[in-house]
Design a protein around this motif. Structure first.
Motif, PDB file in Angstrom:
ATOM      1  N   GLY A 238      27.967 101.623  47.130  1.00  0.00           N
ATOM      2  CA  GLY A 238      28.047 101.517  49.712  1.00  0.00           C
ATOM      3  C   GLY A 238      27.309 101.166  49.589  1.00  0.00           C
TER       4      GLY A 238
ATOM      5  N   VAL B  72      32.623 104.614  50.326  1.00  0.00           N
ATOM      6  CA  VAL B  72      32.784 103.619  49.877  1.00  0.00           C
ATOM      7  C   VAL B  72      32.061 103.092  48.534  1.00  0.00           C
TER       8      VAL B  72
ATOM      9  N   CYS C 250      37.046  98.768  48.028  1.00  0.00           N
ATOM     10  CA  CYS C 250      36.400  97.895  49.325  1.00  0.00           C
ATOM     11  C   CYS C 250      35.842  96.524  48.967  1.00  0.00           C
TER      12      CYS C 250
ATOM     13  N   SER D 111      34.936  98.525  55.804  1.00  0.00           N
ATOM     14  CA  SER D 111      35.552  99.622  54.503  1.00  0.00           C
ATOM     15  C   SER D 111      34.658 100.811  54.519  1.00  0.00           C
TER      16      SER D 111
END
Length: 384
Positions: A27, A308, A315, A354
């Protein structure tokens, strides 16, 4: 009966089974990748390391920060986590036998190549998904090799990428070309096709080292069990990040305009130093984030960033779509209006968006659409 002919159906990891550390690292990695990619669209008179050199002092400071902490550091972390994920797939499906596991990996490779090439042609010419697909297709040869083999491959490719040369993007003087900023659709497809092929076929050379280290770490589940490997992770984080920051300075200070561009006899060491230490920095970032994850497990923001990571392909492709709309001359055409500083803000904003999207998917129990597609193709059942 051979172990690879059993009728057990291969299956991916469920969302509730995933370890926090690797997902949190993925992420955060998407923020670094957004910052690393977006400034290469900017239009200027002269360039160093992908940054126009005619910006303000704020732009110079942003360029220094990105060159020091992001460029050449985000993608090695991506490669490490990719190799780590491949080791997880191999371990999880080991009971199905080598032939079935190889078939799973080849399917995943094919999906990455197809999606990556489409992204490169339609949205972002520098897409790396196809490159990872090619890397995985070749990397299948490593998944059952000994640790000594894996580490030897990592060392060889690390040394290859550290050899003196002036071709490093960290010190390059080229600006965006027609593949990045096409004036029309016909030019876009014509220019992007060879670039996409070059990135897909040549890129694995630069990412073989992080991929191999990720395989090695994944076999030991180091990032999934940070409390068991705390000492190793602390050493990797401290040494890797420190070396990366120091090794970046000759290129970062050049990008920021602190000193004039030297001759090739100096530059041939500046670029490789930046890139080679960046590989270690990518390892350090992954180690640091996994260490931090042991203390932040129950916080909502951490869960959102990890979401994410669980939907990293979706993403990542969202970023490509934004760059296409924002910078393409026949769309918004912001390439000659934004600066290094404002583009960094745009990149951070896209990442925040995102995070919000991934958190909504997490709360509603949805996977990312491209993760769903990849899993359906990779783990589609076949007769034994």
């Amino acid at each position: 009966m051979a172990t690879d002919s059993v009728s057990v159906t291969p299956a991916p990891t469920g969302l509730t089974e995933r370890a926090l550390g690797p997902d949190l690292a993925r992420g955060m990695m998407l923020l670094f990748i957004a910052l690393a990619n977006s400034h290469y669209f900017l239009v200027g008179q002269r360039y160093v390391g992908g940054f126009p050199v005619d910006g303000s002092s704020v732009d110079d400071a942003v360029a220094w920060l990105i060159s020091t902490f992001v460029d050449g550091r985000a993608f090695p972390m991506f490669g490490l986590l990719f190799g780590y994920g491949v080791a997880h797939i191999v371990r999880r499906n080991a009971g199905l036998g080598p032939r079935v596991v190889n078939r799973i990996l080849r399917r995943r490779s094919l999906v990455l190549i197809v999606i990556g090439l489409l992204d490169a042609l339609l949205f972002y010419a520098g897409d790396i998904l196809a490159m990872y697909g090619v890397l995985l297709f070749v990397g299948i040869l490593l998944v059952r090799r000994s640790d000594a083999w894996v580490m030897a491959v990592a060392v060889v490719f690390f040394v290859l990428n550290a050899l003196p040369g002036v071709d490093s993007m960290s010190i390059g003087t080229a600006g965006p070309d027609a593949a990045s900023l096409p004036p029309d659709l016909a030019t876009m497809f014509a220019e992007r096709a060879p670039v996409a092929a070059l990135v897909a076929l040549g890129g694995p050379i630069g990412f073989a080292c992080p991929f191999a280290i990720g395989l090695w770490a994944g076999r030991r589940r180091i990032l999934e069990r940070p409390t068991e490997h705390r000492t190793l992770l602390r050493v990797v984080a401290a040494v890797g990040i420190s070396v990366a920051v120091l090794g970046a300075q000759p290129a970062a200070l050049l990008v920021a305009g602190v000193y004039d561009r030297p001759g090739d006899q100096v530059l041939q060491w500046v670029g490789p130093l930046h890139d080679a230490t960046g590989v270690l920095g990518g390892f350090g970032y992954a180690a640091l984030i996994c260490l931090v994850s042991t203390r932040l497990r129950n916080r909502e923001l951490v869960a959102a960033v990890a979401a994410v990571g669980q939907r990293s392909m979706t993403c990542y492709l969202l970023q490509s779509a934004v760059w296409f709309v924002a910078f393409t001359p026949f769309l918004l055409g912001l390439a000659d209006e934004l600066t290094a500083a404002s583009t960094a803000l745009l990149a951070a904003g896209v990442w925040v968006a995102s995070v919000a999207l991934a958190e909504w998917m997490r709360r509603t129990g949805r996977r990312g659409p491209f993760e769903t597609l990849t899993r359906r193709v990779t783990y589609s059942a076949r007769p034994s």
